[in-house]
Design an enzyme around this catalytic site. Structure first.
Site, short mmCIF file in Angstrom:
data_model
loop_
_atom_site.label_atom_id
_atom_site.label_comp_id
_atom_site.label_asym_id
_atom_site.label_seq_id
_atom_site.Cartn_x
_atom_site.Cartn_y
_atom_site.Cartn_z
N HIS A 1 35.08 -36.63 -22.44
CA HIS A 1 36.05 -35.53 -22.41
C HIS A 1 37.39 -35.92 -21.78
CE1 HIS A 1 33.02 -32.76 -23.78
NE2 HIS A 1 32.28 -32.88 -22.69
N ASP B 1 26.21 -36.63 -27.99
CA ASP B 1 26.21 -35.67 -26.89
C ASP B 1 26.37 -34.27 -27.51
OD1 ASP B 1 27.07 -35.71 -23.63
OD2 ASP B 1 27.77 -33.95 -24.75
N HIS C 1 28.12 -31.90 -26.64
CA HIS C 1 29.50 -31.41 -26.58
C HIS C 1 30.42 -32.32 -27.40
CE1 HIS C 1 27.47 -30.23 -22.74
NE2 HIS C 1 27.94 -29.06 -23.13
N ASP D 1 22.13 -34.51 -23.40
CA ASP D 1 22.12 -33.05 -23.32
C ASP D 1 21.90 -32.43 -24.70
OD1 ASP D 1 24.59 -33.88 -24.23
OD2 ASP D 1 25.74 -32.94 -22.61
#
Ligand SMILES: [Zn+2]
Length: 308
Positions: A126, A163, A165, A247
């Protein structure tokens, strides 16, 4: 073929507090899980990472931001973003996290087929060019992609991010370089809100795969495989990098995907096979998210076994 397990004790010095989902217990869970598989533990090459230099971080980040992180840690830490903090040890942790991925890349180009997993934190996907975001300080995998091109002469680099996200930071740090292709599968709508399927980047070198949570796990595996097929049609990478966020497993406190360990195994083996066919097996994987520590430890073991 020996798989390298690259980490550094400094990654444990990024102190976010135990209330923070991205706490040091995540990383400790991996060697704890490894102790239960002596055969795997002994088969791995255990390497201590180097620290990435400020010049290496500047392959993807603004020098002023790099200095901001260094100075904040030197002062004892502070807040970088709504959910991203730095402690006194965070500079050493973040540079070791990036250095581990760069070491994996060095090794991949030195020994054909030498695969590596960088067990690191803070995560990276990120982080933006001039600011921290979403628990991430520096874009470890994006930096490694630019590093492979500039230092090892890699023509083309493929990054696969599973991931839960969207790897918005990675996309931002690589989308201006068409020789780096980025495939990200992520929950939608979900944090950070970016990563629509029609967001292909300025060179159409980005493949975003947004999917709702709660689907049967095979749907995620198939969708990601299809996107990798599209990204590599008549385009053969010289290096494969994985942003391995666990995740995306069922039950993660920060995600709604439903992958089980068998899907981690399948995705990993698929990318190993592709890397063997494309680029003498050059593949480096780096830890991103994964917020149930026991589950994370088990997933890392599955991933490491499948890398071998
Ligand atoms: Zn994540």
């Amino acid at each position: 073929m020996t798989v390298a397990y690259i980490s550094h004790a400094d990654c444990g010095r990024h102190d976010t507090g135990w209330q923070h989902p991205e706490h040091v217990g995540r990383l400790r869970a991996i060697p704890r899980a490894l102790r239960h598989d002596v055969e795997l533990f002994q088969a791995l090459e255990h390497l201590e990472a180097r620290h990435a230099s400020a010049e290496e971080l500047a392959l993807a980040h603004a020098p002023a931001y790099i200095e901001q992180v260094r100075a904040l840690a030197a002062q004892g830490g502070g807040r970088l973003d709504g959910d991203t903090v730095a402690s006194e040890g965070s500079w050493d942790a973040a540079t070791a996290a990036c250095g581990a991925v760069l070491d994996g890349v060095d090794r991949a180009f030195r020994e054909p087929g030498a695969r590596a997993f960088a067990a690191v934190r803070p995560p990276g996907h990120h982080a933006l060019r001039d600011r921290a975001m979403g628990f991430c300080l520096f874009g470890n995998v994006a930096i490694a992609a630019h590093y492979a091109r500039q230092v090892h002469g890699a023509g083309r680099v493929l990054i696969v991010d599973w991931d839960v996200h969207h790897g918005n930071g990675t996309q931002a740090l690589v989308e201006d370089e068409p020789a780096i292709r980025f495939v990200s599968m992520h929950q939608w709508p979900w944090y950070p809100g970016t990563g629509a399927a029609d967001d292909r980047g300025p060179h159409r070198s980005i493949w975003n795969v947004p999917l709702p949570g709660g689907l049967p796990p095979d749907r995620y595996v198939e969708a990601l495989s299809r996107a990798i097929d599209q990204a590599t049609a008549a385009w053969v990478p010289d290096l494969v990098l994985i942003s391995a966020g666990f995740d995306s497993l069922r039950g993660d406190p920060l995600g709604g995907f439903t992958l089980e360990l068998e899907h981690v195994d399948a995705l990993t083996r698929q990318l190993v096979q592709r890397a063997e066919a494309w680029c003498a097996g050059r593949l480096v994987s780096a830890l991103e998210g994964g917020y149930d520590p026991d589950r994370l430890g088990a997933a890392c073991l599955t991933h490491l076994r499948a890398l071998g």
